[in-house]
Design an enzyme around this catalytic site. Structure first.
Site, PDB file in Angstrom:
ATOM      1  CG  PHE A 110       5.834   5.616   1.439  1.00 14.24           C
ATOM      2  CD1 PHE A 110       6.810   5.991   2.332  1.00 14.24           C
ATOM      3  CD2 PHE A 110       5.328   4.324   1.511  1.00 14.24           C
ATOM      4  CE1 PHE A 110       7.303   5.101   3.269  1.00 14.24           C
ATOM      5  CE2 PHE A 110       5.806   3.431   2.454  1.00 14.24           C
ATOM      6  CZ  PHE A 110       6.795   3.822   3.337  1.00 14.24           C
ATOM      7  CB  SER A 111       0.745   8.563  -2.114  1.00 17.38           C
ATOM      8  OG  SER A 111      -0.338   8.695  -1.222  1.00 17.38           O
TER       9      SER A 111
ATOM     10  N   PRO B  13       0.814  -1.221   0.000  1.00 22.78           N
ATOM     11  CG  PRO B  13      -0.964  -1.619   1.449  1.00 22.78           C
ATOM     12  CD  PRO B  13       0.343  -2.203   0.964  1.00 22.78           C
ATOM     13  CB  CYS B  14       1.335   3.730  -2.628  1.00 25.04           C
ATOM     14  SG  CYS B  14      -0.290   4.275  -3.232  1.00 25.04           S
ATOM     15  CD  GLN B  15      -3.342   3.645   0.482  1.00 24.52           C
ATOM     16  OE1 GLN B  15      -2.400   2.878   0.642  1.00 24.52           O
ATOM     17  NE2 GLN B  15      -4.504   3.259   0.002  1.00 24.52           N
TER      18      GLN B  15
END
Length: 434
Positions: free
Chosen positions: A100-101, A96-98
């Site tokens: 770091f996004s 999951p990228c949240q």
């Protein structure tokens, strides 16, 4: 790209954080047979089941060739991988990228949604030959860069497990010391390659900037120089601009009104770079027509059908008009003769909220003193799926918002397949030398 040698091998894979299936589909297309697929979100699991996956029972087993993808839904932290030890060629996943996004809260490693530690645990329990991860470029922001370099070192030495109570900085110091030494067991060390990519540079009709992390087990002695050469971009913006200028682009799309062509050409830069030997970027118009994977053009969406009713226009799945599209400051629409903007999982709480496109239809009659103004509408789910290079037969489950969220979180299939094929070829070449 490196070409696989000899007869195709029975390559195997495990897919974590599978979402709506973009990377899993890509890896499968590249010749890897899924032994396990994991996803947490309910609607994404239903999408996987509606296509090539089936729920696995509690019994752990290695499926034979031709078996459906064994889907294990739920929290990855509760999955045991030991039974797959030394049987997996490629471990794939997009943690999951949240954390770091730019669109998320950007807590980075302190965010509980950071699932990189679970990727490393899976490596320790499986010992795959190769690993591929996709994530947002936010990992390379200055504030996160030290932690990202720690992630790279963890991936290189996944068996050097971080103990409880040890900070990541303390663990990182240990990893740096270990990496300066020759590996005691090359099967427990990986060589890591991180690549910044724009999906448009690989034949995806979308500007999508990401990082792809690839790792190869050291005992295989993969030729990293040849691998890096094999993943060089294949498409370019300059080639697209040249094709518009010389008319070859318009010959693919003879239906385009003359005023649209004039408007696009009027905005070309005065100086267009010389031929770089690449193919033209693919555009949104290419995606909606038949220029990608030789599919049929999507039928037009009539202006009187923007009403959420499931007409299934032209019999195409999820090709449904949607009302109330708006353009406002900071929210520019997609243009047909450019690659689409990045498909997002959510914008201001609205899944796919930026998926608005300009059409070829004029708002009003052309005048000599003002540029043309074009009508706009929301893209249908199927149009967005084409921008993500999902096949038209791929069924997306859930209401529109959940379908758009799955697409926005996915890896474009064509991008994932390109890299998965390069990994397969690199493994083939390394194994042929042994």
């Amino acid at each position: 790209m490196l070409e696989p040698r000899g007869e195709p091998k029975d390559r195997t894979s495990v897919e974590l954080f599978a979402g709506g299936g973009g990377l899993a589909m890509a890896v499968h297309r590249a010749g890897f047979r899924p032994l396990l697929v994991n996803e947490l979100v309910k609607w994404a699991c239903k999408t996987l089941e509606a296509n090539q996956a089936e729920l696995r029972s509690d019994e752990e087993f290695v499926p034979p060739a031709g078996h459906a993808w064994p889907l294990v839904p739920g929290d990855v932290r509760e999955i045991n991988f030991d039974y797959l030890w030394d049987q997996v060629d490629l471990l794939a996943g997009g943690p999951p990228c949240q954390p770091f996004s730019l669109g998320g809260v950007a807590k980075g490693e302190e965010d509980r949604r950071n699932m990189f530690p679970e990727m490393f645990r899976a490596i320790r329990e499986i010992q795959p030959k190769a690993v591929i991860c996709e994530n947002v470029q936010g990992l390379l922001r200055p504030s996160f860069r030290p932690y990202f370099e720690y992630i790279e070192r963890e991936l290189a030495l996944p068996f050097e497990q971080r103990e409880g109570g040890v900070s990541w900085r303390e663990h990182d110091a240990v990893l740096q010391a270990r990496l300066s030494e020759a590996p005691a067991d090359p099967k427990k060390r990986y060589e890591v390659v991180t690549i910044r990519v724009n999906a448009a540079d690989y034949g995806v009709p979308q500007i999508r900037n990401r990082i792809i992390i690839v790792a190869f087990r050291c005992d295989l002695e993969v030729d990293l120089t040849r691998f890096k050469e094999s993943i060089a971009p294949t498409h370019s913006e300059a080639a697209l601009l040249r094709s518009i200028q010389n008319g070859s682009y318009w010959r693919k799309h003879p239906e385009v009104p003359h005023h649209v062509r004039e408007h696009v050409e009027s905005r070309l830069p005065k100086a267009i770079p010389f031929d770089d030997g690449r193919l033209p970027w693919l555009t949104l118009r290419d995606a909606l027509k038949e220029e990608i994977d030789r599919r049929w053009p999507l039928p037009p969406v009539p202006w009187d059908k923007l009403d959420r009713r499931e007409y299934q226009l032209g019999g195409v799945l999820d090709h449904i008009g949607w009302p109330d599209a708006r353009i406002y400051q900071g929210h520019t629409p997609n243009e047909l003769d450019r690659p689409a903007k990045t498909v997002k999982a959510g914008v201001h709480g609205v899944p796919g909220g930026e998926s608005v496109m300009l059409t070829d239809d004029l708002v009003s009659e052309l005048t000599a003193n003002s540029p043309p103004r074009y009508r706009h509408r929301y893209m249908t789910v199927r149009e967005v799926a084409r921008v993500m290079t999902f096949p038209d037969r791929w069924i997306l489950k859930g209401p529109r918002g959940e379908q758009m969220r799955q697409l926005g979180n996915a890896v474009p299939v064509r991008l994932g397949e390109f890299f998965a094929r390069a990994i397969a070829a690199a493994l083939d070449e390394a194994e042929s030398r042994r």
